[in-house]
Design a protein around this motif. Structure first.
Motif, PDB file in Angstrom:
ATOM      1  N   SER C  50      28.693  22.530  54.270  1.00  0.00           N
ATOM      2  CA  SER C  50      28.129  23.501  53.344  1.00  0.00           C
ATOM      3  C   SER C  50      28.211  22.592  51.812  1.00  0.00           C
ATOM      4  N   PRO C  51      27.020  21.684  51.897  1.00  0.00           N
ATOM      5  CA  PRO C  51      27.132  21.271  50.369  1.00  0.00           C
ATOM      6  C   PRO C  51      27.286  22.080  49.206  1.00  0.00           C
ATOM      7  N   ASP C  52      28.205  21.777  48.376  1.00  0.00           N
ATOM      8  CA  ASP C  52      28.172  22.663  47.293  1.00  0.00           C
ATOM      9  C   ASP C  52      27.024  22.477  46.319  1.00  0.00           C
ATOM     10  N   ALA C  53      27.105  23.644  45.510  1.00  0.00           N
ATOM     11  CA  ALA C  53      25.820  23.517  44.595  1.00  0.00           C
ATOM     12  C   ALA C  53      26.166  22.236  43.517  1.00  0.00           C
ATOM     13  N   LEU C  54      25.059  21.633  43.311  1.00  0.00           N
ATOM     14  CA  LEU C  54      25.064  20.223  42.724  1.00  0.00           C
ATOM     15  C   LEU C  54      24.643  20.525  41.173  1.00  0.00           C
ATOM     16  N   TYR C  55      25.434  20.155  40.056  1.00  0.00           N
ATOM     17  CA  TYR C  55      25.066  20.400  38.708  1.00  0.00           C
ATOM     18  C   TYR C  55      24.729  18.928  37.992  1.00  0.00           C
ATOM     19  N   ILE C  56      23.675  18.673  37.801  1.00  0.00           N
ATOM     20  CA  ILE C  56      23.302  17.529  37.148  1.00  0.00           C
ATOM     21  C   ILE C  56      22.648  17.592  35.612  1.00  0.00           C
ATOM     22  N   ASN C  57      22.427  16.598  34.951  1.00  0.00           N
ATOM     23  CA  ASN C  57      21.895  16.539  33.773  1.00  0.00           C
ATOM     24  C   ASN C  57      20.498  16.363  33.983  1.00  0.00           C
ATOM     25  N   ILE C  58      19.699  17.348  33.345  1.00  0.00           N
ATOM     26  CA  ILE C  58      17.931  17.222  33.551  1.00  0.00           C
ATOM     27  C   ILE C  58      17.601  17.282  31.890  1.00  0.00           C
ATOM     28  N   SER C  59      16.786  16.203  31.711  1.00  0.00           N
ATOM     29  CA  SER C  59      16.346  16.436  30.396  1.00  0.00           C
ATOM     30  C   SER C  59      14.952  16.749  30.470  1.00  0.00           C
ATOM     31  N   ALA C  87      27.756  12.968  37.177  1.00  0.00           N
ATOM     32  CA  ALA C  87      27.366  11.650  36.265  1.00  0.00           C
ATOM     33  C   ALA C  87      26.071  11.383  36.844  1.00  0.00           C
ATOM     34  N   ILE C  88      24.942  12.290  36.968  1.00  0.00           N
ATOM     35  CA  ILE C  88      23.668  12.103  37.545  1.00  0.00           C
ATOM     36  C   ILE C  88      22.542  12.736  36.826  1.00  0.00           C
ATOM     37  N   SER C  89      21.548  11.735  36.155  1.00  0.00           N
ATOM     38  CA  SER C  89      20.864  12.398  35.182  1.00  0.00           C
ATOM     39  C   SER C  89      19.343  12.199  35.696  1.00  0.00           C
ATOM     40  N   LEU C  90      18.668  13.175  35.606  1.00  0.00           N
ATOM     41  CA  LEU C  90      17.325  13.257  35.888  1.00  0.00           C
ATOM     42  C   LEU C  90      16.282  13.629  34.538  1.00  0.00           C
ATOM     43  N   ILE C 123      23.372  11.317  44.639  1.00  0.00           N
ATOM     44  CA  ILE C 123      22.299  10.968  44.199  1.00  0.00           C
ATOM     45  C   ILE C 123      21.264  11.078  45.366  1.00  0.00           C
ATOM     46  N   ARG C 124      21.412  10.451  46.481  1.00  0.00           N
ATOM     47  CA  ARG C 124      20.420  10.644  47.450  1.00  0.00           C
ATOM     48  C   ARG C 124      19.929  12.102  47.781  1.00  0.00           C
ATOM     49  N   ARG C 125      20.762  13.184  47.574  1.00  0.00           N
ATOM     50  CA  ARG C 125      20.256  14.397  47.724  1.00  0.00           C
ATOM     51  C   ARG C 125      19.334  14.755  46.585  1.00  0.00           C
ATOM     52  N   VAL C 126      19.446  14.464  45.535  1.00  0.00           N
ATOM     53  CA  VAL C 126      18.594  14.654  44.329  1.00  0.00           C
ATOM     54  C   VAL C 126      17.405  13.835  44.637  1.00  0.00           C
ATOM     55  N   GLU C 127      17.279  12.681  45.192  1.00  0.00           N
ATOM     56  CA  GLU C 127      16.228  11.707  45.256  1.00  0.00           C
ATOM     57  C   GLU C 127      15.543  12.373  46.398  1.00  0.00           C
ATOM     58  N   ARG C 128      16.068  12.721  47.493  1.00  0.00           N
ATOM     59  CA  ARG C 128      15.306  13.519  48.526  1.00  0.00           C
ATOM     60  C   ARG C 128      14.600  14.974  48.255  1.00  0.00           C
ATOM     61  N   ALA C 129      15.289  15.547  47.425  1.00  0.00           N
ATOM     62  CA  ALA C 129      14.688  16.799  46.839  1.00  0.00           C
ATOM     63  C   ALA C 129      13.457  16.427  45.843  1.00  0.00           C
ATOM     64  N   VAL C 130      13.598  15.629  44.927  1.00  0.00           N
ATOM     65  CA  VAL C 130      12.287  15.179  44.168  1.00  0.00           C
ATOM     66  C   VAL C 130      11.280  14.703  45.069  1.00  0.00           C
ATOM     67  N   GLU C 131      11.463  13.670  45.984  1.00  0.00           N
ATOM     68  CA  GLU C 131      10.639  13.305  46.969  1.00  0.00           C
ATOM     69  C   GLU C 131       9.833  14.415  47.715  1.00  0.00           C
ATOM     70  N   SER C 132      10.611  15.406  48.157  1.00  0.00           N
ATOM     71  CA  SER C 132      10.127  16.458  48.905  1.00  0.00           C
ATOM     72  C   SER C 132       9.250  17.309  48.113  1.00  0.00           C
TER      73      SER C 132
END
Lengths: 243, 481, 379
Positions: C50-59, C87-90, C123-132
């Motif tokens: 159960s991956p936790d909710a991930l909070y990142i910086n989005i500009s 410490a992940i920024s999109l 980071i990979r998780r965000v990357e996959r979501a963006v790619e999907s």
């Protein structure tokens, strides 16, 4: 009876034994006296087949050690130096174990019990050896050496590190064993001990027996009034001998 | 010594123990599933009333539990259509039922008449939707006759009730005490029948896109209309959509009216082959394409733009949507007809017929069935459908708010009669929501503890999609809820 | 069996059991390893399942509502007052809407410290979501242009794994088997040292050799004691593993680690020669050392060999040759069994034969060396 004939052994560059001859009779205490490095320990090790002689042979009750080591060792009891006890065993277990290894097959418990009684060890018999005093350790070591009633008992520097009481006790035990007809051979560099106990003394120096006989005979032989002077003359120096 | 020897023998015995064998099952590979699974078949009389008569093989597959914590249970997957084959979707179900498979076997059965279980399919009927085909003037009678002749069997043997006996026989053969049923769309009818007839063999039921037993599946006509209306309302609620496509509803009705019964011929490029081809577009074909687009949460975001482009004689978006349907449902039409004509068509009332004729696709559907059903010639099988469905067993119902076939309202009809029922509506989902966002988690949660109340908060994580306002992107403005 | 061997064996066992160090050494590895692995995996799987909710910086999030929606559906959200961002920024380019609308490349920057293993999977998780999301938009663009998106797929690649269903998790089982087989080296080690170098250090070795017993018998007694400890360690670790791994929800990872009766019988049977060899090897090395400490440091070095062998096999790295060698041979055979394949009887027999030959050779060399005065007195 232990007989050593023309025993030679070179260890490294040192000629540890150099044609050593002597015998130790049953019913007598024979002392192997010599300074440190004279070859006493090497001689005893050869007796137990731990070292193979370059020349000559050792016999235990007429058995040639090098030829039938197991049989020869069966006629020996060793009081080693240092004792090498198993700290986690109790004297009773330890002596029992040594009795078994020495070939006692029947009534082992009885033999163990008798030995413990002989050495007055009942009070410590069931405590682990760890934490024993020097005297208690000595008794345990001696007990394992005699539990199987060997005809011949060999003691390597038996009184080293013992207190006065223990030494006295050991002496009286040895005399008792002698009275029972055992052949007792012990090595020592302590003159007093040898003169106090021994029926016969073999004086060793540089791997040879430089003289043998009763303390009296030795004095006579050297023309000295005291044994101490006799030794010094026999060995050629008083180095390595304790008074 | 004796003990030692027998111990040694024991050890040796263990060495030569045979591996647990899976009796009639053989390792096999199924579509889009990397792992090997177990496949098997059970010979069943085609006519259940004549057990000695000719038999048909009912094929099934067991996706073995990763860790078989409940060896006497399995999750039985029942697909929709009717006419789809469960084994064809092994990869899909393996994925969405991953958490269920962790502790229980997944059982897939090709219902009689589908897939590998004596499929009742006809090449000609399946190619009916070709680009140049005049969907408004199909000779359904001739097609059906040809197919019926080719199949050469009494389709009355392929009803839901008979298929249910196959399922139950397979359950017994595999030695499962109880099944967790998971049915989609038409499959939910099978779930209800199963619960009604063999409640002791059912542990729980999941119904995705519920068709209540008392609900005539042919009412989809009205569902499509409702889904279209929802689409228009949604577009009006999104400023960008409203701004780019004002009067969308009106525009659409006008388009349908203009097309009327006639069909336009248009030179286009085939969306798959890329070859130049003539496309015949009539009302039926348009309605069919739009209807299927409504099944997809993504494709439906293109509909306002698609409708808008047709006005400008640009048929590209429509062609693209049509292209999506080419490899579409893959139904065994004979089996489809056997079910619909036996269980739904006969119970259409005059009021039903009137309602269908009023709807966008219902009229065509009804005409088609009125032509085909007498030829399929199956005996009506209506027992069990009249009285409202109710059960004491735990039931989880899943619906998508935008579903153009089985809207949440259908599930709501039976909700009051389920003592242990839960109904989860996904706000932006369409038909078949089991793979949607957290639905797989909810299903796993449900099966592991069927009676317990589910935490459905995750349903809210799904946001609203923006409609495409050109051929590249949806609106960029913040979507207003 | 020779009576004296039995006497020596009994004494060595009694002595060892009273030696807290030997017992702890034998048990701590056998009990600790499975428990530790169990704990690690329970925690890991918990995280994985159960991956936790991930909070990142989005500009410039407001420029890309579609993308933000897609991220949210996968539980990736912009950080706010309540949730601190990882410490992940999109960073969404200011030209994003314009580019998106004209069908051109729209710039999205994903920033983070990729060497930070804590962040890497996020980071990979965000990357996959963006790619999907990008894939989804691409499909819609194709449709809007009148092209069916399936033309992009080109091949229907059906990947078919020929492994048996039970072979899944073979990788982990390989590691588990490695920890078990290695137990025979760890569990008897302290006793092996104590009974050899320790015996010499305590000065009891010479006395033992002065007794009317054969060196062979003495060695055999000690060997059996050390082997018993090694085997006991193995037995313990297998049993503890069976219990401990039962608590790990392996199924969440898509495989199962099942230590069944058959496996236990196999591992005990196959590892017996290995335990014997381990004991002999340790006795051999320890008899060369003068003190306990010295033996320990020698053995630490020597143990790298079986460790490497078992590890390479556990990770399935080494060459084919490994199936014929001691340790790795037995281990490979066990791994095949776990995967539901046939027992590779021939390699196993050869590996066992080599193991036993090695045992004989070591025993012969050891007995010989104990008759040599050089070894006895460390001359």
């Amino acid at each position: 009876m232990i007989v050593v004939e023309n025993l030679s052994k070179r260890i490294g560059r040192v000629q540890a034994l150099d044609g050593l001859n002597f015998s130790a009779e049953d019913g007598a205490i024979t002392g192997l006296l010599g300074p440190n490095g004279a070859g006493k320990t090497t001689c005893l090790r050869t007796l137990f087949n731990l070292l193979a002689p370059d020349q000559g042979r050792a016999l235990v009750d007429d058995i040639v050690v090098a030829e039938q080591p197991l049989a020869a060792k069966g006629h020996l009891g060793l009081f080693p130096d240092p004792f090498g006890l198993y700290e986690r065993l109790t004297p009773r277990e330890y002596i029992h174990y040594m009795a078994e290894l020495n070939g006692v097959n029947e009534a082992i418990d009885k033999a163990v019990q008798e030995t413990l009684a002989l050495l007055n060890m009942e009070d410590i018999a069931d405590r682990p050896c760890k934490g024993f005093s020097q005297g208690q350790r000595m008794k345990t070591a001696l007990a394992q050496a005699i539990v199987h009633r060997p005809k011949n008992i060999v003691l390597d520097e038996p009184t080293r590190g013992l207190d006065v009481m223990s030494t006295r006790k050991l002496r009286s035990l040895l005399l008792e064993l002698k009275a029972q007809g055992h052949c007792i051979l012990f090595s020592s560099h302590v003159m007093q001990e040898v003169s106090a106990l021994c029926d016969r003394v073999v004086v060793m120096a540089k791997g040879k027996a430089v003289a043998q006989g009763s303390p009296g005979q030795l004095c006579e032989q050297t023309g000295q009034s005291s044994l101490e002077e006799a030794f010094i003359q026999l060995i050629g120096s008083d180095e390595g001998i304790a008074a | 010594m004796k003990i030692k020897r027998s111990l040694l023998l024991c050890l040796l015995g263990l060495l030569w123990l045979p591996q647990a064998n899976a009796s009639q099952l053989a390792l096999c590979h199924l579509n889009n599933l990397v792992d090997q699974v177990f496949c098997g078949q059970l010979a069943r009389p085609e006519n259940p009333a004549a057990p000695a008569g000719p038999s048909i093989p009912i094929h099934y597959a067991v996706l073995p539990a990763v860790r078989d914590k409940h060896p006497d249970e399995a999750v039985l997957v029942i697909v929709g259509g009717p006419g789809q084959a469960a084994l064809d979707y092994a990869g899909h179900f393996n994925r969405i039922l991953r958490k269920l498979r962790a502790e229980r076997d997944i059982l897939l059965i090709d219902q009689r008449g589908t897939g590998r279980s004596n499929p009742l399919r006809c090449e000609t009927m399946e190619n009916m939707d070709q680009l140049g085909f005049d969907a408004d003037n199909v000779n359904i009678k001739a097609e059906t006759k040809a197919c019926k002749k080719q199949l050469d069997t009494d389709l009355s043997f392929y009803s839901s009730a008979y298929a249910l006996e196959d399922f139950e026989a397979i359950r017994k053969q595999l030695g499962y005490q109880r099944l967790h049923l998971f049915g989609t769309s038409y499959g939910t009818r099978m779930v209800q029948l199963y619960m009604q007839k063999y409640p002791e063999a059912v542990a729980s039921g999941i119904m995705d896109g519920v068709v209540p037993l008392s609900q005539n599946v042919l009412a989809v006509g009205e569902s499509v209309d409702e889904a279209l209306e929802l689409l228009f309302l949604q577009c009006e609620s999104q400023p960008a959509c409203e701004q780019h496509f004002p009067n969308l509803r009106q525009q659409f009705h006008q388009l349908v009216q203009n097309l009327g019964g006639q069909s336009y011929l248009q030179a286009v490029k085939h969306p798959v082959s890329g070859e130049g081809q003539a496309m015949r577009l009539g009302k039926s074909k348009l309605a069919g394409i739009l209807r299927l687009a409504l099944y997809s949460a993504q494709a439906r975001t293109l509909l306002p733009y698609t409708i808008d482009r047709i006005k400008l004689d640009d048929f590209s978006p429509l062609l693209g949507l049509w292209g999506l349907t080419i490899d579409g449902l893959n139904l065994a039409m004979g089996m489809h007809g056997a079910i619909i004509c036996a269980e739904d068509w006969p119970r259409l009332s005059e009021a039903d017929r009137a309602a269908m004729n009023k709807s966008l696709i219902g009229g065509d559907m009804l005409a088609g069935l009125d032509a085909a059903c007498p030829i399929w010639n199956v005996q009506p099988q209506l027992q069990g459908f009249a009285q409202p469905f109710s059960t004491q067993l735990p039931v989880l119902m899943l619906s998508g708010r935008f579903d153009p076939a089985t809207p949440p309202a259908w599930a709501k009809k039976i909700e009051p009669r389920l003592t242990k029922g839960q109904h989860v509506i996904f706000p932006y989902a369409t038909h078949g929501v089991a793979g949607h966002t957290c639905a797989p988690d909810l299903m796993a949660q449900f099966v592991s503890e069927p009676g317990a109340k589910l935490d459905t908060s995750c349903v809210e994580k799904d946001g609203e999609r923006g409609f495409f306002i050109n051929s590249n992107a949806s609106a960029v403005e913040e979507i207003v809820k | 069996m020779n009576r004296k061997v039995w006497i020596i064996y009994q004494k060595e066992m009694l002595d060892a059991i009273r030696d807290r160090r030997s017992v702890i050494a034998a048990l701590s590895y056998a009990i600790g390893t499975p428990l530790l692995m169990c704990l690690v995996f329970v925690v890991l799987i918990e995280k994985f399942a159960s991956p936790d909710a991930l909070y990142i910086n989005i500009s410039n999030a407001e420029l890309a509502p579609g993308l933000i929606r897609q991220l949210a559906s996968q539980d990736i959200h912009p950080a706010g007052a309540e949730h601190k961002a990882k410490a992940i920024s999109l960073i969404i380019d200011t030209d994003y809407p314009k580019q998106m609308h004209s069908g051109r490349l729209a710039l999205v920057q994903l920033q983070g410290d990729f060497s930070n293993t804590q962040l890497a999977s996020d980071i990979r998780r965000v990357e996959r979501a963006v790619e999907s999301y990008a894939r989804e938009v691409a499909v819609m663009r194709m449709i809007a242009r009148g092209v069916a998106p399936q033309v992009l797929k080109v091949l229907d690649v059906q990947v078919q794994d020929q492994a048996k269903p039970e072979a899944k998790g073979g990788f982990f089982v390989g590691i588990a088997i490695f920890t078990m087989i290695y137990a025979v080296f760890i569990s008897g080690m302290n006793l092996a040292i104590d009974t050899s170098a320790g015996e010499r250090e305590r000065n009891s070795l010479a006395l033992m050799l002065s007794l009317p017993i054969r060196v062979r018998d003495l060695l055999l007694g000690k060997l059996l004691a050390v082997t018993s400890f090694a085997f006991l360690g193995l037995f313990m670790i297998v049993i503890i593993s069976k219990i401990a791994y039962g608590f790990v929800p392996w199924q969440e990872l898509g495989f199962n680690v099942n230590i069944d009766g058959r496996f236990i019988a196999y591992i005990l049977a196959f590892s017996l020669p290995v335990a014997l060899m381990a004991a002999l090897m340790q006795l051999f090395v320890s008899f060369m050392a003068k003190t306990f400490k010295e033996a320990q440091s020698y053995l630490t070095l020597v143990l790298i060999v079986p460790m490497a062998l078992a590890m390479i096999t556990g990770y399935d790295l080494g060459p084919e040759l490994l199936s014929w060698l001691p340790i790795s041979g037995q281990q490979k055979a066990l791994m095949e069994v776990v995967k539901g394949n046939d027992l590779p009887l021939e390699p196993l027999l050869i590996a066992t034969a080599i193991t036993l030959s090695l045992c004989a050779l070591l025993f012969w060399a050891l007995a010989r060396s104990l008759k040599s005065e050089k070894t006895i007195f460390s001359l």
